[in-house]
Design a protein around this motif. Structure first.
Motif, mmCIF file in Angstrom:
data_model
loop_
_atom_site.group_PDB
_atom_site.id
_atom_site.type_symbol
_atom_site.label_atom_id
_atom_site.label_comp_id
_atom_site.label_asym_id
_atom_site.label_seq_id
_atom_site.Cartn_x
_atom_site.Cartn_y
_atom_site.Cartn_z
ATOM 1 N N LEU A 1 -48.115 -22.180 128.457
ATOM 2 C CA LEU A 1 -49.687 -21.918 127.848
ATOM 3 C C LEU A 1 -49.845 -22.237 126.138
ATOM 4 C CD1 LEU A 1 -52.548 -20.822 127.618
ATOM 5 C CD2 LEU A 1 -51.782 -18.831 126.522
ATOM 6 N N TYR A 2 -49.639 -22.574 125.159
ATOM 7 C CA TYR A 2 -49.376 -22.553 124.321
ATOM 8 C C TYR A 2 -49.002 -24.242 123.974
ATOM 9 C CZ TYR A 2 -47.643 -17.623 123.014
ATOM 10 O OH TYR A 2 -47.766 -16.759 122.957
ATOM 11 N N ALA A 3 -48.139 -24.900 124.879
ATOM 12 C CA ALA A 3 -47.878 -26.873 125.166
ATOM 13 C C ALA A 3 -49.679 -26.676 125.804
ATOM 14 C CB ALA A 3 -47.421 -26.894 126.156
ATOM 15 N N GLY A 4 -50.100 -26.284 126.650
ATOM 16 C CA GLY A 4 -51.661 -26.656 127.042
ATOM 17 C C GLY A 4 -52.244 -26.247 126.011
ATOM 18 N N MET A 5 -52.572 -25.099 125.535
ATOM 19 C CA MET A 5 -53.315 -25.013 124.981
ATOM 20 C C MET A 5 -53.433 -25.901 123.180
ATOM 21 S SD MET A 5 -53.119 -21.229 123.547
ATOM 22 C CE MET A 5 -53.855 -21.535 122.591
ATOM 23 N N ALA A 6 -52.300 -26.856 123.261
ATOM 24 C CA ALA A 6 -51.991 -28.589 121.677
ATOM 25 C C ALA A 6 -52.544 -28.567 122.615
ATOM 26 C CB ALA A 6 -50.539 -27.628 121.610
ATOM 27 N N ASP A 7 -52.418 -29.420 123.640
ATOM 28 C CA ASP A 7 -52.706 -30.384 124.231
ATOM 29 C C ASP A 7 -54.833 -30.283 124.368
ATOM 30 O OD1 ASP A 7 -50.554 -32.125 125.172
ATOM 31 O OD2 ASP A 7 -50.569 -31.339 126.844
ATOM 32 N N ILE A 8 -55.125 -29.781 125.068
ATOM 33 C CA ILE A 8 -56.650 -28.956 124.755
ATOM 34 C C ILE A 8 -56.778 -29.616 123.628
ATOM 35 C CG2 ILE A 8 -57.947 -27.571 124.783
ATOM 36 C CD1 ILE A 8 -57.080 -29.121 127.572
ATOM 37 N N ALA A 9 -56.171 -28.075 122.234
ATOM 38 C CA ALA A 9 -57.270 -28.760 121.239
ATOM 39 C C ALA A 9 -57.214 -30.005 120.418
ATOM 40 C CB ALA A 9 -55.592 -27.771 119.838
ATOM 41 N N ALA A 10 -55.978 -30.705 120.499
ATOM 42 C CA ALA A 10 -56.189 -31.862 120.014
ATOM 43 C C ALA A 10 -56.875 -33.388 120.949
ATOM 44 C CB ALA A 10 -54.595 -32.683 120.747
ATOM 45 N N GLU A 11 -56.783 -33.212 122.214
ATOM 46 C CA GLU A 11 -57.977 -33.974 122.837
ATOM 47 C C GLU A 11 -59.557 -33.560 122.898
ATOM 48 O OE1 GLU A 11 -57.384 -36.125 125.216
ATOM 49 O OE2 GLU A 11 -55.116 -36.498 125.251
ATOM 50 N N PHE A 12 -59.680 -31.595 122.697
ATOM 51 C CA PHE A 12 -61.007 -32.015 122.120
ATOM 52 C C PHE A 12 -61.437 -31.564 121.155
ATOM 53 C CE2 PHE A 12 -60.349 -31.292 126.449
ATOM 54 C CZ PHE A 12 -61.961 -31.505 127.281
ATOM 55 N N ALA A 13 -60.153 -32.079 120.024
ATOM 56 C CA ALA A 13 -60.231 -31.697 117.981
ATOM 57 C C ALA A 13 -61.146 -30.699 117.968
ATOM 58 C CB ALA A 13 -61.009 -32.862 117.629
ATOM 59 N N ASP A 14 -60.086 -29.255 119.037
ATOM 60 C CA ASP A 14 -60.789 -27.676 118.769
ATOM 61 C C ASP A 14 -59.672 -26.634 117.656
ATOM 62 O OD1 ASP A 14 -60.962 -25.065 119.315
ATOM 63 O OD2 ASP A 14 -61.295 -25.411 121.507
ATOM 64 N N ASP A 15 -60.892 -26.925 116.793
ATOM 65 C CA ASP A 15 -59.990 -26.280 115.375
ATOM 66 C C ASP A 15 -59.518 -24.506 115.587
ATOM 67 O OD1 ASP A 15 -59.276 -28.346 114.093
ATOM 68 O OD2 ASP A 15 -61.628 -27.810 112.803
ATOM 69 N N SER A 16 -60.517 -23.840 116.738
ATOM 70 C CA SER A 16 -60.081 -22.995 117.131
ATOM 71 C C SER A 16 -59.227 -22.208 117.581
ATOM 72 C CB SER A 16 -61.047 -21.836 117.448
ATOM 73 O OG SER A 16 -61.595 -22.796 118.708
ATOM 74 N N LEU A 17 -58.978 -23.358 118.781
ATOM 75 C CA LEU A 17 -57.525 -23.534 119.786
ATOM 76 C C LEU A 17 -56.277 -23.671 118.360
ATOM 77 C CD1 LEU A 17 -57.965 -25.792 122.703
ATOM 78 C CD2 LEU A 17 -56.985 -22.645 121.871
#
Lengths: 646, 646
Positions: B280-296
């Motif tokens: 999960l955290y790996a996926g979250m990190a991907d999404i955080a990077a791809e969408f520049a999501d600071d909350s994640l």
């Protein structure tokens, strides 16, 4: 029957106790005995033995009976195949308690229970609430798993005790009829089944029955059960095939579980279920004494050595594993996960006391004392109302006493042991009395037909000073055996103020004084009782780098409530002097041990998990309390084995 | 998509490794990859995916799937709901291995497996051998327990890797169709189900699929799965009720088990099943990077801190408990019973590498290295043929590598990680290359459309000396980020012989060199690599009074074969100097650590279990070997944490 040299325990009626054991017996007589009956009723155990009402409860399969630590709530009613045994022990506890304190209401209730067993008993003498009420038609089909003779044994013990305490013969007669029926079914004679019980107990019970009735046939039946155990062809194999099962389909995989893996005289390792093992060895010791059987005695000595040199907790607990409620491998003594069932330590007391049947010997009495003061009575709260099944030597704070248990074997076992404590303190031989244990108490016995009352005055186990006096109407010659405990570095003995060189008269760890005693004689024994460190054999992986504290027979532990937590941070350097401190208001009055310790400091460690610098040490005090008394205050961490440093 | 500052791993094709990792990759490419396929066939996993033959095997219930350590014997065939995932990882391992070593036979076999998946796939794109062959009609009814999207995720990862390695699109197309179907079924849009998988994996897989296909819809679907997790009303409650079950009747009791106890941005503790959490955290990190999501990103940093400051073994293992295959309570890190699944450390490497997506930072790379060199590759024997599922830090000698497992998740997971090691060594940004890990290797990348080959020469991890050269046809300006590991007390850097003050150019634990590089430039980095002692936070009860040894990234252990046993008798005094010794013929060539130790002597203890005198100490030598290489010789005791004394 017994040879002149044998020693027998006195009856409960012969001994009065005060002091340490007096308080424990009072807790049982005033609370535990009633609680046992009440909990049995709450668990609907009356319904199982009452033939006039429908069969109760839910049958739960054998393998789901392992204890879970859940309290009995009344919400789930489960019917157990071994409930007759719990009645037996409850009756026995009640019986011994009646010597201490009249309790007409409890006696009336017990009489009613006995009436139900009387109604339940079949014409042929058979008696089992499980096989008559829950699994009719299946009696004697699964001795391996189903506790049928075990239940009989405990009811016999209850019957003997209740007869002795009250003079009432009803249960004794019931159990004699059942024992006669068992004797018709099982035995070496042609035509009889070659069975024996998967859970030993009937053996020692039949010895008691034989002794109280004077009927040698019961002793011989007990001897048969001992001798037949583990013989080939293996009864449990044949029995399994007879009921259409594969003998290999056995939950516990090996007959070591019930000590039937080989004939008892060939056994040299304590194996399997710990309580079963101890009950077997206790029965063997009885048979060895009754029949002067040296081959049994030799086996027992091997087993004793195996237990005490490789498989015994420092608390006198035994059986480290929950999986088999028993033994694993030599020197495997895990602390936090120790099973160390209360029943197992109680049963070790039974075995040890019977090993004293051929004469006083510290080898057995020291271990009996170790189990008595530590791993057995830890199973009963100070007020007599709550119980431990497992007795671990370390806890994170979540191991707490319970009100009742799905498998309620321990409460009545510790109850009956405590209520009959006098039978372990003394031993009686021909013109001989042995003092195995010290403490405020007195024993009545006869020499040449005259009554002697021996009275000990002592604050033992908190103080090693003991004085002994006699009350008798004329001088009498007899032997007095006084144990010098193995833990005692220095013992001083005087008779009427004159010193006796203890070493001169020491044999098997006992001083033997053979003389004509008078009512004015005063014996004083001073046992040095310094606080001491205990180290475990380096083969015990779980205690490597650890130290335990003890004083006299008492093993100590540290509890969170008295010490800085977490307890795993505490280190006891070897230079620390340990001081004994009287604490009359603590835990019913105990002696605590205190000393300077150091602790790894976590407060300034910060947010990292690992670092290259050793934790900073800070000075602190450690305060230890008797292990048996732990978890009588607020829940918290506990440990017996503290970190040690040279 | 990604902003200019993001870093991405290179593809497997861009990196060649030799030295330490070269040997590991060779073991996988020459043995493990074939073994994975062969074992799958032996376990009759081909039969589950072949629609032309009858459905195979015995369905085993969900809760009996927990690993038992038994080897696969072929005697009992059980069908597992997660076998598609094992095919996915097996395909992925095979794909990466093909870069290292041509293997036409394996490629042909994998093509045949892909053909079966192609035949199995339904018209609508749905694909699950379990739900099509074993439990038809029940698809999408139990996302909580049944690994349906998890299997899809692993097949997607396999498809992406196989496409990249071979250029063959078949499985990629299959999985795009399935992903499209999943996107039709699940999503925030009205009419779609609000589900997500009980075992995370689909999230990071869809990111890979999005990147390789350039299809943003897959990234958005991944983001949906991340965002929806733990929202109310809870999907797993509703889904349970929809199939007529009580949501409370959940084996694992709490949704912490699958990290759906609360929305992901509100999570601040690593909880539940460790592999699920890491995925999960790996996926979250991907999404955080791809969408520049600071909350994640903020949530991830909290979770990272919680893991690394309270819940990580010194080996980079994680998830101490077998009961939930996961986390328990803070600082609970038992050594002998450590579950520390190989998959969990592998998944931590996945997560850590993705945390480097926003730029080089030692906080993440140090832990990635810790897991890579220790608790992950410990799961694979040196020859690539045998496996660990659990990676305890202490063993009595009975924890040994197995040939296969009923739950065979770990072998292909460690296989794919090792075979793609190059993607973890380097990171590529805009005009930037980061060297996260050292060791013989080279990477090809482009700057301004020109190819650069960066070549490291180093005996790392056995030696801290690293030289770096470039091969390019003209000078090019780019940033070179060099990690200075947290364990390194002193690093010296020269460029073409001229010293660079490391502290001056250090940020987030990396030296950043921003200049125009030429093909003649030579960078030398010398990382001091002394043997060091490691102490655990005093809150870790299991490591109190213990010390571990490490050198560079390698954590050591002592094995029975090299040391006097029992290992619990060994004590490492603080005055002992620890010496690093090259052992080129040992365990494929390692550096051992040796030092003077003392041991409690049991030989002269005698037959008693307890005594008042501390064990006698004797001098001995201790020899430690890298933890990852343990149990590659004869079975025996092992421990990472040795007894420590000031």
């Amino acid at each position: 029957m017994p040879a002149n040299t044998t020693f027998r325990p006195p009856s409960v009626a012969q001994v009065e106790v005060a002091g340490f054991w007096g308080a424990r017996v009072d807790a049982v007589a005033s609370r535990t005995a009633d609680i046992l009956y009440d909990r049995c009723v709450e668990a609907r155990m009356l319904e199982q033995i009452d033939p006039d009402i429908p069969s109760p409860g839910v049958v739960i399969p054998f393998h789901s009976m392992s204890p879970t630590g859940n309290e009995f709530t009344g919400a789930t009613v489960t019917t157990q195949m071994f409930w007759d045994s719990d009645w037996g022990k409850t009756i026995e506890t009640a019986a011994y308690s009646l010597y201490r304190r009249r309790n007409d209401e409890l006696e009336r209730k017990i009489d009613a229970v006995i009436d139900l067993f009387g109604k339940l008993q079949q014409e042929d003498g058979y008696l089992s609430s499980w096989y008559q009420r829950i699994q009719p038609g299946l009696r004697w089909t699964n001795l391996r798993d189903c506790h049928e003779l075990y239940c009989a044994g405990h009811l016999i013990e209850g019957a003997v005790a209740y007869f002795q305490a009250t003079g009432k013969r009803k249960l004794l007669d019931i159990m004699c009829r059942f024992a006669d029926h068992i004797g018709e079914m099982f035995g070496a004679e042609p035509g009889k089944r070659k069975g024996y019980c998967g859970h030993e107990e009937i053996e020692l019970a039949l010895v008691k029955l034989g002794r109280v009735t004077g009927q040698r046939k019961y002793l011989e039946l007990a001897r048969y059960f001992v001798d037949q155990r583990g013989q080939q062809p293996h009864y449990f194999d044949e029995e399994a095939r007879a009921r259409g099962a594969d003998p290999k389909d056995y939950h516990f995989k090996t007959y070591e579980y019930n000590q039937s893996h080989k004939p008892v005289r060939e056994q040299n390792k304590v194996v399997g279920h710990a309580v079963r093992a101890m009950y077997l060895y206790a029965g063997m010791a009885d048979i060895a004494a009754e029949f002067a059987d040296d081959s049994l005695r030799t086996a027992l000595e091997r087993l004793w050595n195996d237990l005490t040199s490789k498989n015994l907790y420092v608390t006198g607990g035994l059986g480290p594993s929950a999986a088999n409620e028993g033994f694993t491998s030599d020197y495997d003594l895990p602390n936090e996960t120790a099973y160390a069932e209360t029943c197992a330590s109680v049963a070790l007391v039974f075995w040890a006391s019977r090993m004293l049947g051929v004469g006083p010997n510290r080898r057995y009495a020291d271990v009996m004392e170790q189990a008595l003061y530590n791993g057995s009575i830890s199973g009963l709260s100070l007020d007599g109302s709550r119980f431990f099944y497992e007795n671990p030597l370390e806890s994170r704070g979540r191991h707490n006493r319970w009100k009742w248990h799905r498998c309620p074997c321990c409460p009545p076992n510790i109850g009956r042991m405590v209520a009959s404590i006098g039978t372990y303190i003394y031993g009686l031989g021909e013109r001989a009395v042995a003092v195995h244990l010290y403490g405020d108490s007195s024993i009545r016995f006869e020499v040449e037909g005259r009554e002697v009352v021996l009275t000990q005055a002592s604050r033992y186990p908190w103080d090693g000073a003991v004085s002994i006096k006699f009350d008798m109407d004329r001088p009498l010659r007899f032997k007095l055996h006084l144990r010098i405990p193995g833990w005692c570095p220095r013992a001083q003995l005087t008779i009427n103020g004159e010193g006796v060189d203890v070493e001169d008269v020491l044999a098997d760890g006992y001083v033997t004084l053979d003389r004509e005693w008078e009512g004015t004689d005063v014996i004083r024994l001073d046992l040095d009782m310094p606080a001491r460190r205990i180290y475990a054999n380096p083969r015990v992986r779980q205690d490597a780098g650890r130290v335990a504290l003890a004083r006299g027979p008492i093993v100590y532990c540290v509890e969170e409530v008295d010490n800085p937590e977490p307890l795993h941070s505490l280190v006891l350097p070897s230079a620390t002097s340990i001081e004994a401190v009287e604490a009359p208001d603590l835990l019913g009055g105990v002696v605590t041990l205190s000393g300077q310790a150091v602790a790894d400091r976590s407060s300034d460690w910060g947010d990292t998990l690992y670092r290259s610098a050793r934790p900073v040490r800070e000075q602190t005090m450690v305060r230890a309390v008797p292990y048996f008394a732990w978890d009588n205050r607020q829940p918290g961490e506990m440990r017996v084995w503290l970190r040690d440093e040279p």
